[in-house]
Design a protein around this motif. Structure first.
Motif, PDB file in Angstrom:
ATOM      1  N   ALA A  50     -28.202 -12.268 -22.644  1.00 49.08           N
ATOM      2  CA  ALA A  50     -29.528 -12.888 -22.711  1.00 49.08           C
ATOM      3  C   ALA A  50     -30.106 -12.684 -24.105  1.00 49.08           C
ATOM      4  CB  ALA A  50     -30.467 -12.289 -21.668  1.00 49.08           C
ATOM      5  N   ARG A  51     -30.848 -13.672 -24.579  1.00 50.66           N
ATOM      6  CA  ARG A  51     -31.605 -13.548 -25.822  1.00 50.66           C
ATOM      7  C   ARG A  51     -33.076 -13.362 -25.470  1.00 50.66           C
ATOM      8  NH1 ARG A  51     -31.160 -13.821 -30.960  1.00 50.66           N
ATOM      9  NH2 ARG A  51     -28.949 -14.352 -30.803  1.00 50.66           N
ATOM     10  N   VAL A  52     -33.686 -12.328 -26.074  1.00 47.53           N
ATOM     11  CA  VAL A  52     -35.055 -11.954 -25.736  1.00 47.53           C
ATOM     12  C   VAL A  52     -35.910 -12.004 -27.001  1.00 47.53           C
ATOM     13  CG1 VAL A  52     -36.547 -10.150 -24.783  1.00 47.53           C
ATOM     14  CG2 VAL A  52     -34.248 -10.478 -23.868  1.00 47.53           C
ATOM     15  N   LEU A 108     -35.325  -5.211 -18.398  1.00 46.55           N
ATOM     16  CA  LEU A 108     -34.602  -6.440 -18.061  1.00 46.55           C
ATOM     17  C   LEU A 108     -33.269  -6.119 -17.381  1.00 46.55           C
ATOM     18  CD1 LEU A 108     -34.354  -9.510 -18.176  1.00 46.55           C
ATOM     19  CD2 LEU A 108     -33.378  -9.272 -20.473  1.00 46.55           C
ATOM     20  N   ARG A 109     -32.573  -5.116 -17.853  1.00 45.78           N
ATOM     21  CA  ARG A 109     -31.313  -4.719 -17.214  1.00 45.78           C
ATOM     22  C   ARG A 109     -31.548  -4.279 -15.770  1.00 45.78           C
ATOM     23  NH1 ARG A 109     -26.858  -3.976 -20.460  1.00 45.78           N
ATOM     24  NH2 ARG A 109     -27.217  -4.058 -22.717  1.00 45.78           N
ATOM     25  N   ARG A 124     -42.096 -12.863 -16.943  1.00 43.67           N
ATOM     26  CA  ARG A 124     -43.343 -12.325 -16.390  1.00 43.67           C
ATOM     27  C   ARG A 124     -43.098 -11.019 -15.641  1.00 43.67           C
ATOM     28  NH1 ARG A 124     -44.242 -17.917 -15.255  1.00 43.67           N
ATOM     29  NH2 ARG A 124     -43.487 -17.615 -13.117  1.00 43.67           N
ATOM     30  N   GLU A 125     -41.993 -10.949 -14.943  1.00 41.97           N
ATOM     31  CA  GLU A 125     -41.675  -9.729 -14.198  1.00 41.97           C
ATOM     32  C   GLU A 125     -41.398  -8.562 -15.143  1.00 41.97           C
ATOM     33  OE1 GLU A 125     -38.587  -8.334 -10.633  1.00 41.97           O
ATOM     34  OE2 GLU A 125     -38.697 -10.447 -11.291  1.00 41.97           O
ATOM     35  N   VAL A 126     -40.667  -8.828 -16.222  1.00 36.41           N
ATOM     36  CA  VAL A 126     -40.384  -7.774 -17.202  1.00 36.41           C
ATOM     37  C   VAL A 126     -41.669  -7.317 -17.887  1.00 36.41           C
ATOM     38  CG1 VAL A 126     -39.217  -7.272 -19.386  1.00 36.41           C
ATOM     39  CG2 VAL A 126     -38.014  -8.509 -17.585  1.00 36.41           C
TER      40      VAL A 126
END
Length: 462
Positions: free
Chosen positions: A278-280, A329-330, A352-354
Protein backbone atom coordinates in the motif's frame (compact mmCIF):
# COMPACT_ATOMS: atom_id res chain seq x y z
CA UNK A 1 12.26 57.87 23.22
CA UNK A 2 13.08 56.42 26.61
CA UNK A 3 14.66 53.33 25.06
CA UNK A 4 16.81 55.49 22.78
CA UNK A 5 18.05 57.50 25.75
CA UNK A 6 18.83 54.32 27.70
CA UNK A 7 20.68 52.84 24.72
CA UNK A 8 22.74 56.03 24.43
CA UNK A 9 23.77 55.99 28.11
CA UNK A 10 27.08 54.11 27.53
CA UNK A 11 28.19 56.58 24.85
CA UNK A 12 27.04 59.52 26.95
CA UNK A 13 28.98 58.33 29.98
CA UNK A 14 32.09 57.77 27.86
CA UNK A 15 31.91 61.39 26.68
CA UNK A 16 31.26 62.74 30.19
CA UNK A 17 34.00 60.72 31.86
CA UNK A 18 36.48 61.45 29.07
CA UNK A 19 35.78 65.17 29.45
CA UNK A 20 36.26 64.88 33.21
CA UNK A 21 39.52 63.03 32.69
CA UNK A 22 40.82 65.73 30.35
CA UNK A 23 39.69 68.44 32.78
CA UNK A 24 41.53 66.78 35.65
CA UNK A 25 44.61 66.41 33.48
CA UNK A 26 44.48 70.08 32.58
CA UNK A 27 44.02 71.12 36.20
CA UNK A 28 46.99 69.04 37.27
CA UNK A 29 49.17 70.79 34.68
CA UNK A 30 48.38 74.37 35.72
CA UNK A 31 51.58 76.20 36.85
CA UNK A 32 51.71 77.16 40.53
CA UNK A 33 50.97 80.75 41.49
CA UNK A 34 53.99 83.08 41.40
CA UNK A 35 55.35 84.01 44.88
CA UNK A 36 54.95 87.65 45.94
CA UNK A 37 57.96 89.95 45.38
CA UNK A 38 60.31 90.10 48.36
CA UNK A 39 61.89 93.48 47.63
CA UNK A 40 65.60 94.23 47.82
CA UNK A 41 67.97 91.62 48.98
CA UNK A 42 68.89 91.83 52.63
CA UNK A 43 72.33 93.11 53.40
CA UNK A 44 74.87 90.56 54.15
CA UNK A 45 76.61 90.58 57.50
CA UNK A 46 79.72 92.67 57.68
CA UNK A 47 82.85 90.96 56.65
CA UNK A 48 80.99 88.28 54.72
CA UNK A 49 80.32 90.07 51.46
CA UNK A 50 82.30 88.73 48.56
CA UNK A 51 83.49 85.74 50.53
CA UNK A 52 82.94 82.57 48.57
CA UNK A 53 80.82 79.87 50.14
CA UNK A 54 82.86 76.89 51.19
CA UNK A 55 82.96 74.32 48.50
CA UNK A 56 81.98 76.77 45.76
CA UNK A 57 83.73 79.21 43.58
CA UNK A 58 82.75 82.79 43.17
CA UNK A 59 79.91 81.97 40.75
CA UNK A 60 78.14 79.58 43.10
CA UNK A 61 79.05 76.48 41.07
CA UNK A 62 80.05 73.17 42.55
CA UNK A 63 83.60 73.10 43.80
CA UNK A 64 85.73 70.12 44.30
CA UNK A 65 84.49 69.34 47.78
CA UNK A 66 81.24 71.32 47.92
CA UNK A 67 77.59 70.47 47.37
CA UNK A 68 75.37 71.68 44.49
CA UNK A 69 73.46 74.89 44.88
CA UNK A 70 70.98 76.58 42.59
CA UNK A 71 72.41 78.53 39.72
CA UNK A 72 72.83 82.19 40.51
CA UNK A 73 73.70 85.19 38.50
CA UNK A 74 76.57 87.55 39.17
CA UNK A 75 74.59 89.30 41.91
CA UNK A 76 74.03 85.98 43.71
CA UNK A 77 70.32 85.72 42.69
CA UNK A 78 68.81 82.44 41.31
CA UNK A 79 69.06 81.99 37.55
CA UNK A 80 65.44 82.62 36.37
CA UNK A 81 66.00 81.42 32.81
CA UNK A 82 67.39 78.03 33.85
CA UNK A 83 64.63 77.45 36.35
CA UNK A 84 61.91 78.33 33.80
CA UNK A 85 63.42 75.99 31.21
CA UNK A 86 63.50 73.10 33.68
CA UNK A 87 59.91 73.74 34.73
CA UNK A 88 58.83 73.90 31.07
CA UNK A 89 60.37 70.51 30.35
CA UNK A 90 58.63 69.01 33.39
CA UNK A 91 55.30 70.52 32.32
CA UNK A 92 55.66 69.12 28.80
CA UNK A 93 56.38 65.67 30.19
CA UNK A 94 53.33 65.86 32.42
CA UNK A 95 51.12 66.93 29.50
CA UNK A 96 52.33 64.05 27.31
CA UNK A 97 51.43 61.55 30.03
CA UNK A 98 48.46 63.10 31.83
CA UNK A 99 46.21 64.05 28.91
CA UNK A 100 46.16 60.58 27.25
CA UNK A 101 45.92 59.01 30.69
CA UNK A 102 42.94 61.18 31.58
CA UNK A 103 41.23 60.40 28.27
CA UNK A 104 41.76 56.64 28.65
CA UNK A 105 40.61 56.75 32.25
CA UNK A 106 37.42 58.49 31.18
CA UNK A 107 36.73 55.94 28.45
CA UNK A 108 37.51 52.88 30.55
CA UNK A 109 35.44 54.14 33.47
CA UNK A 110 32.62 55.68 31.43
CA UNK A 111 31.80 52.62 29.30
CA UNK A 112 31.13 50.10 32.11
CA UNK A 113 29.45 52.80 34.17
CA UNK A 114 27.13 53.63 31.26
CA UNK A 115 26.36 49.95 30.69
CA UNK A 116 25.55 49.51 34.37
CA UNK A 117 23.24 52.54 34.32
CA UNK A 118 21.52 51.28 31.16
CA UNK A 119 21.02 47.85 32.69
CA UNK A 120 19.53 49.22 35.89
CA UNK A 121 17.30 51.54 33.86
CA UNK A 122 15.87 48.52 32.01
CA UNK A 123 15.43 46.58 35.22
CA UNK A 124 18.40 44.27 34.55
CA UNK A 125 20.98 44.24 37.29
CA UNK A 126 24.17 44.08 35.30
CA UNK A 127 26.54 43.75 38.22
CA UNK A 128 29.49 42.90 36.00
CA UNK A 129 29.51 46.47 34.72
CA UNK A 130 29.51 47.81 38.27
CA UNK A 131 32.41 45.49 39.06
CA UNK A 132 34.28 46.62 35.94
CA UNK A 133 33.73 50.27 36.88
CA UNK A 134 35.18 49.68 40.34
CA UNK A 135 38.09 47.78 38.78
CA UNK A 136 38.90 50.58 36.34
CA UNK A 137 38.70 53.20 39.10
CA UNK A 138 41.05 51.08 41.18
CA UNK A 139 43.54 50.73 38.31
CA UNK A 140 43.68 54.44 37.61
CA UNK A 141 43.82 55.28 41.31
CA UNK A 142 46.91 53.11 41.47
CA UNK A 143 48.38 55.00 38.52
CA UNK A 144 47.74 58.33 40.26
CA UNK A 145 49.25 57.27 43.57
CA UNK A 146 52.23 55.32 42.27
CA UNK A 147 52.56 56.91 38.87
CA UNK A 148 51.57 55.89 35.32
CA UNK A 149 54.25 53.23 35.24
CA UNK A 150 52.18 51.22 37.75
CA UNK A 151 49.69 50.45 34.95
CA UNK A 152 52.44 48.53 33.18
CA UNK A 153 52.31 46.08 36.06
CA UNK A 154 48.54 46.22 36.71
CA UNK A 155 47.28 45.49 33.19
CA UNK A 156 49.43 42.38 32.55
CA UNK A 157 48.22 41.04 35.88
CA UNK A 158 44.60 41.62 34.86
CA UNK A 159 45.15 40.01 31.45
CA UNK A 160 46.81 36.91 32.90
CA UNK A 161 44.06 36.56 35.50
CA UNK A 162 41.44 36.83 32.74
CA UNK A 163 43.14 34.15 30.62
CA UNK A 164 43.53 31.77 33.56
CA UNK A 165 39.87 32.07 34.54
CA UNK A 166 38.83 31.49 30.91
CA UNK A 167 40.97 28.36 30.66
CA UNK A 168 39.48 27.00 33.87
CA UNK A 169 36.03 27.31 32.25
CA UNK A 170 36.99 25.86 28.87
CA UNK A 171 34.96 22.68 29.41
CA UNK A 172 31.92 24.90 29.62
CA UNK A 173 32.88 26.36 26.23
CA UNK A 174 33.39 22.96 24.53
CA UNK A 175 37.08 22.77 25.37
CA UNK A 176 38.67 24.97 22.66
CA UNK A 177 41.11 27.42 24.32
CA UNK A 178 40.98 30.22 21.74
CA UNK A 179 37.19 30.05 21.41
CA UNK A 180 36.98 29.98 25.19
CA UNK A 181 38.97 33.20 25.50
CA UNK A 182 36.88 34.84 22.77
CA UNK A 183 33.63 33.81 24.42
CA UNK A 184 34.94 34.98 27.78
CA UNK A 185 35.65 38.39 26.26
CA UNK A 186 32.14 38.59 24.79
CA UNK A 187 30.62 37.70 28.14
CA UNK A 188 32.75 40.25 29.95
CA UNK A 189 32.04 43.15 27.62
CA UNK A 190 28.53 42.11 26.58
CA UNK A 191 29.51 41.99 22.92
CA UNK A 192 26.70 40.73 20.66
CA UNK A 193 28.26 39.16 17.59
CA UNK A 194 25.60 39.38 14.89
CA UNK A 195 22.30 37.54 14.72
CA UNK A 196 21.02 34.01 14.77
CA UNK A 197 18.07 33.43 12.44
CA UNK A 198 15.85 30.35 12.67
CA UNK A 199 13.56 29.41 9.79
CA UNK A 200 12.12 26.24 8.21
CA UNK A 201 13.09 24.20 11.25
CA UNK A 202 16.82 24.95 11.08
CA UNK A 203 19.44 27.61 11.70
CA UNK A 204 19.96 29.60 8.51
CA UNK A 205 22.26 32.31 9.95
CA UNK A 206 24.96 31.45 10.82
CA UNK A 207 25.49 28.08 9.20
CA UNK A 208 27.88 26.70 11.83
CA UNK A 209 26.45 23.70 13.65
CA UNK A 210 28.23 23.93 17.00
CA UNK A 211 26.47 25.64 19.94
CA UNK A 212 26.73 29.44 19.96
CA UNK A 213 26.74 30.75 23.50
CA UNK A 214 25.06 33.95 24.58
CA UNK A 215 24.87 36.82 25.03
CA UNK A 216 23.50 37.03 21.51
CA UNK A 217 20.44 38.17 19.59
CA UNK A 218 18.41 35.53 17.78
CA UNK A 219 15.37 35.78 15.53
CA UNK A 220 12.72 33.04 15.30
CA UNK A 221 10.71 33.25 12.10
CA UNK A 222 6.95 32.49 12.08
CA UNK A 223 6.20 28.79 12.02
CA UNK A 224 9.17 27.88 14.23
CA UNK A 225 9.99 27.41 17.89
CA UNK A 226 13.30 26.89 19.68
CA UNK A 227 14.34 25.36 22.97
CA UNK A 228 17.34 26.95 24.65
CA UNK A 229 19.33 25.66 27.59
CA UNK A 230 21.13 27.65 30.24
CA UNK A 231 22.76 25.46 32.85
CA UNK A 232 19.93 22.96 33.62
CA UNK A 233 17.01 25.15 32.58
CA UNK A 234 15.15 24.78 29.28
CA UNK A 235 13.21 27.70 27.80
CA UNK A 236 10.81 27.63 24.84
CA UNK A 237 10.63 30.62 22.49
CA UNK A 238 8.08 31.13 19.74
CA UNK A 239 8.34 33.51 16.77
CA UNK A 240 9.97 36.83 17.71
CA UNK A 241 13.24 38.61 18.66
CA UNK A 242 15.15 37.57 21.77
CA UNK A 243 18.42 38.04 23.66
CA UNK A 244 20.16 34.98 25.03
CA UNK A 245 21.64 35.18 28.50
CA UNK A 246 25.21 34.34 29.42
CA UNK A 247 26.05 30.75 28.43
CA UNK A 248 22.55 30.23 26.98
CA UNK A 249 22.37 28.59 23.56
CA UNK A 250 19.82 27.03 21.20
CA UNK A 251 19.60 23.29 21.76
CA UNK A 252 16.65 22.25 19.54
CA UNK A 253 14.61 23.80 16.72
CA UNK A 254 11.03 22.75 15.93
CA UNK A 255 9.17 23.36 12.69
CA UNK A 256 5.56 24.11 13.68
CA UNK A 257 4.16 23.95 10.15
CA UNK A 258 2.36 20.79 8.91
CA UNK A 259 4.59 18.06 7.49
CA UNK A 260 3.66 15.82 4.56
CA UNK A 261 5.10 12.43 3.75
CA UNK A 262 4.35 9.71 1.22
CA UNK A 263 5.80 6.23 1.57
CA UNK A 264 5.13 2.64 0.53
CA UNK A 265 4.36 -0.10 3.06
CA UNK A 266 5.48 -3.56 1.99
CA UNK A 267 4.21 -7.04 2.85
CA UNK A 268 1.08 -6.37 4.87
CA UNK A 269 -0.43 -9.78 5.62
CA UNK A 270 -4.17 -10.35 5.44
CA UNK A 271 -5.95 -12.80 7.70
CA UNK A 272 -5.64 -15.46 4.96
CA UNK A 273 -1.86 -14.86 4.80
CA UNK A 274 -1.79 -13.01 1.48
CA UNK A 275 0.83 -10.20 1.39
CA UNK A 276 -0.31 -6.85 0.01
CA UNK A 277 1.40 -3.49 -0.58
CA UNK A 278 0.00 0.00 0.00
CA UNK A 279 1.07 3.59 -0.63
CA UNK A 280 0.21 5.97 2.20
CA UNK A 281 0.21 9.78 2.34
CA UNK A 282 -0.01 11.46 5.75
CA UNK A 283 -0.04 15.05 7.03
CA UNK A 284 1.02 15.56 10.64
CA UNK A 285 2.17 18.40 12.91
CA UNK A 286 2.82 19.41 16.51
CA UNK A 287 -0.47 19.63 18.38
CA UNK A 288 -0.59 23.33 19.26
CA UNK A 289 -2.83 26.22 18.32
CA UNK A 290 -2.26 27.37 14.73
CA UNK A 291 -2.06 31.01 15.83
CA UNK A 292 0.74 30.18 18.25
CA UNK A 293 2.90 29.06 15.34
CA UNK A 294 2.99 32.62 14.00
CA UNK A 295 3.06 34.81 17.10
CA UNK A 296 4.79 34.26 20.43
CA UNK A 297 2.09 36.26 22.19
CA UNK A 298 -0.33 33.38 21.58
CA UNK A 299 1.97 30.80 23.18
CA UNK A 300 0.47 29.41 26.37
CA UNK A 301 2.28 27.58 29.14
CA UNK A 302 0.49 24.40 28.10
CA UNK A 303 1.84 24.68 24.56
CA UNK A 304 5.36 25.38 25.82
CA UNK A 305 5.11 22.26 27.96
CA UNK A 306 4.04 20.24 24.91
CA UNK A 307 7.13 21.33 23.02
CA UNK A 308 9.27 20.46 26.04
CA UNK A 309 7.70 16.97 26.06
CA UNK A 310 8.69 16.53 22.42
CA UNK A 311 12.20 17.76 23.20
CA UNK A 312 12.78 15.61 26.27
CA UNK A 313 10.82 12.43 25.51
CA UNK A 314 10.16 12.30 21.75
CA UNK A 315 13.34 13.45 20.08
CA UNK A 316 12.40 12.02 16.65
CA UNK A 317 8.68 12.69 16.86
CA UNK A 318 8.15 12.71 13.09
CA UNK A 319 9.46 9.16 12.73
CA UNK A 320 7.21 8.10 15.61
CA UNK A 321 4.16 9.56 13.84
CA UNK A 322 4.98 7.71 10.61
CA UNK A 323 5.62 4.43 12.44
CA UNK A 324 2.32 4.71 14.31
CA UNK A 325 0.36 5.22 11.07
CA UNK A 326 2.08 2.25 9.44
CA UNK A 327 1.60 -0.10 12.38
CA UNK A 328 -2.06 0.84 12.73
CA UNK A 329 -2.70 0.11 9.04
CA UNK A 330 -1.01 -3.29 9.40
CA UNK A 331 -3.14 -4.13 12.43
CA UNK A 332 -6.35 -3.25 10.58
CA UNK A 333 -5.51 -5.27 7.44
CA UNK A 334 -4.30 -8.25 9.49
CA UNK A 335 -7.89 -9.02 10.53
CA UNK A 336 -9.35 -8.82 7.00
CA UNK A 337 -9.41 -11.40 4.23
CA UNK A 338 -7.98 -10.54 0.86
CA UNK A 339 -11.40 -10.62 -0.80
CA UNK A 340 -12.55 -7.84 1.55
CA UNK A 341 -9.78 -5.53 0.31
CA UNK A 342 -11.10 -5.36 -3.25
CA UNK A 343 -14.43 -3.80 -2.34
CA UNK A 344 -15.43 -0.38 -3.78
CA UNK A 345 -14.42 2.72 -1.74
CA UNK A 346 -12.37 0.57 0.60
CA UNK A 347 -9.38 2.95 0.52
CA UNK A 348 -11.36 5.87 1.96
CA UNK A 349 -12.91 3.73 4.67
CA UNK A 350 -9.53 2.30 5.61
CA UNK A 351 -8.00 5.80 5.80
CA UNK A 352 -10.74 7.05 8.12
CA UNK A 353 -10.38 3.98 10.31
CA UNK A 354 -6.61 4.39 10.56
CA UNK A 355 -6.91 8.13 11.34
CA UNK A 356 -9.39 7.50 14.16
CA UNK A 357 -7.28 4.71 15.66
CA UNK A 358 -4.03 6.74 15.52
CA UNK A 359 -5.67 9.82 17.06
CA UNK A 360 -7.01 7.71 19.91
CA UNK A 361 -3.57 6.21 20.58
CA UNK A 362 -1.87 9.64 20.60
CA UNK A 363 -4.36 11.00 23.10
CA UNK A 364 -4.04 7.93 25.30
CA UNK A 365 -0.25 8.30 25.42
CA UNK A 366 -0.34 12.07 25.88
CA UNK A 367 1.91 12.75 22.91
CA UNK A 368 1.52 16.29 21.49
CA UNK A 369 1.33 15.06 17.88
CA UNK A 370 -1.60 15.61 15.54
CA UNK A 371 -2.36 13.54 12.42
CA UNK A 372 -4.31 15.85 10.14
CA UNK A 373 -4.94 13.69 7.07
CA UNK A 374 -4.31 10.16 5.76
CA UNK A 375 -4.72 8.88 2.20
CA UNK A 376 -4.30 5.20 1.22
CA UNK A 377 -3.48 4.51 -2.42
CA UNK A 378 -2.54 1.58 -4.61
CA UNK A 379 -3.57 -1.23 -2.25
CA UNK A 380 -2.79 -4.45 -4.12
CA UNK A 381 -1.16 -7.86 -3.65
CA UNK A 382 2.58 -8.27 -3.87
CA UNK A 383 4.12 -8.96 -7.28
CA UNK A 384 4.97 -12.52 -6.29
CA UNK A 385 1.38 -13.09 -5.33
CA UNK A 386 0.18 -11.60 -8.62
CA UNK A 387 2.46 -13.98 -10.53
CA UNK A 388 1.28 -16.94 -8.51
CA UNK A 389 -2.33 -15.94 -8.96
CA UNK A 390 -1.77 -15.62 -12.73
CA UNK A 391 -0.30 -19.11 -12.93
CA UNK A 392 -3.19 -20.46 -10.89
CA UNK A 393 -5.68 -18.74 -13.18
CA UNK A 394 -4.04 -20.27 -16.24
CA UNK A 395 -4.24 -23.71 -14.68
CA UNK A 396 -7.90 -23.19 -13.86
CA UNK A 397 -8.64 -22.13 -17.42
CA UNK A 398 -6.72 -25.08 -18.85
CA UNK A 399 -8.58 -27.50 -16.60
CA UNK A 400 -11.89 -25.96 -17.64
CA UNK A 401 -10.96 -26.42 -21.31
CA UNK A 402 -10.10 -30.09 -20.79
CA UNK A 403 -13.34 -30.60 -18.96
CA UNK A 404 -15.27 -29.12 -21.87
CA UNK A 405 -13.45 -31.38 -24.33
CA UNK A 406 -14.00 -34.49 -22.28
CA UNK A 407 -17.65 -33.65 -21.83
CA UNK A 408 -18.02 -33.28 -25.61
CA UNK A 409 -16.30 -36.64 -26.21
CA UNK A 410 -18.48 -38.34 -23.64
CA UNK A 411 -21.64 -36.96 -25.18
CA UNK A 412 -20.51 -38.03 -28.66
CA UNK A 413 -19.73 -41.54 -27.46
CA UNK A 414 -23.14 -41.80 -25.79
CA UNK A 415 -24.89 -40.61 -28.95
CA UNK A 416 -22.97 -43.10 -31.11
CA UNK A 417 -23.96 -46.03 -28.89
CA UNK A 418 -27.52 -44.81 -28.96
CA UNK A 419 -27.41 -44.97 -32.79
CA UNK A 420 -26.37 -48.63 -32.63
CA UNK A 421 -22.63 -48.36 -33.36
CA UNK A 422 -20.55 -51.25 -32.06
CA UNK A 423 -17.43 -50.85 -29.96
CA UNK A 424 -15.20 -51.75 -32.90
CA UNK A 425 -16.89 -49.16 -35.10
CA UNK A 426 -16.44 -46.50 -32.41
CA UNK A 427 -12.73 -47.26 -32.06
CA UNK A 428 -12.27 -47.20 -35.82
CA UNK A 429 -14.04 -43.83 -36.02
CA UNK A 430 -11.86 -42.38 -33.28
CA UNK A 431 -8.71 -43.65 -34.97
CA UNK A 432 -9.80 -42.24 -38.31
CA UNK A 433 -10.57 -38.83 -36.81
CA UNK A 434 -7.23 -38.75 -35.02
CA UNK A 435 -5.32 -39.60 -38.19
CA UNK A 436 -7.15 -36.92 -40.15
CA UNK A 437 -6.24 -34.26 -37.58
CA UNK A 438 -2.61 -35.34 -37.69
CA UNK A 439 -2.62 -35.19 -41.46
CA UNK A 440 -3.98 -31.63 -41.41
CA UNK A 441 -1.14 -30.40 -39.19
CA UNK A 442 1.80 -29.25 -41.40
CA UNK A 443 4.32 -30.29 -38.79
CA UNK A 444 3.11 -33.90 -38.68
CA UNK A 445 1.72 -34.44 -42.20
CA UNK A 446 5.15 -35.47 -43.49
CA UNK A 447 4.88 -38.61 -41.38
CA UNK A 448 2.07 -39.95 -43.60
CA UNK A 449 3.05 -42.34 -46.38
CA UNK A 450 0.99 -44.28 -48.89
CA UNK A 451 0.11 -47.08 -46.45
CA UNK A 452 -1.33 -44.66 -43.84
CA UNK A 453 -3.39 -42.92 -46.46
CA UNK A 454 -4.81 -46.26 -47.61
CA UNK A 455 -5.62 -47.10 -43.98
CA UNK A 456 -7.52 -43.84 -43.59
CA UNK A 457 -9.49 -44.64 -46.75
CA UNK A 458 -10.47 -48.02 -45.38
CA UNK A 459 -11.62 -46.48 -42.07
CA UNK A 460 -13.95 -43.99 -43.74
CA UNK A 461 -17.56 -45.07 -43.55
CA UNK A 462 -19.02 -46.26 -46.88
Amino acid sequence: MKNKIISALPLLMIMVMAAMGLALARASNQPPAAPPPTGAAEAEPPGVAGTPTPGTDGTGQIGVEGTPTPSTDEAGQPDAEGTAAAEGEDAADRIVVSYPLGLLAGIFIGYPLGQAMAGFSRGNRRWRWVAMTVLMVHVFAVSIVWGPHAILAAFPTLILTFIFTAIMLRELYNGDVMKTIGQHLRLTFGYFKGFQIVNHGKMIVPTEKEPIFGPRIFVVRPGNAVVTINRNKHTVYGPGFYDTANFEYIEKIFDLSPHERSWRIQNILTSDRIPVHARVEATYSIDINRLSAYNDLNFTDNERNRILILHRELADWQALAVDMVEQTLRDIINVRRFEALVQPNLHQRLAREVLAAVTQQLRARGWPIRIDHIVIKDLQPAQEMLTAMGDRWNEVQRAAAWRTILDAIARGYANARALGMTEAELQAEVLRYTLEQIAKDPTTSIMFNRELNELMALLRPH
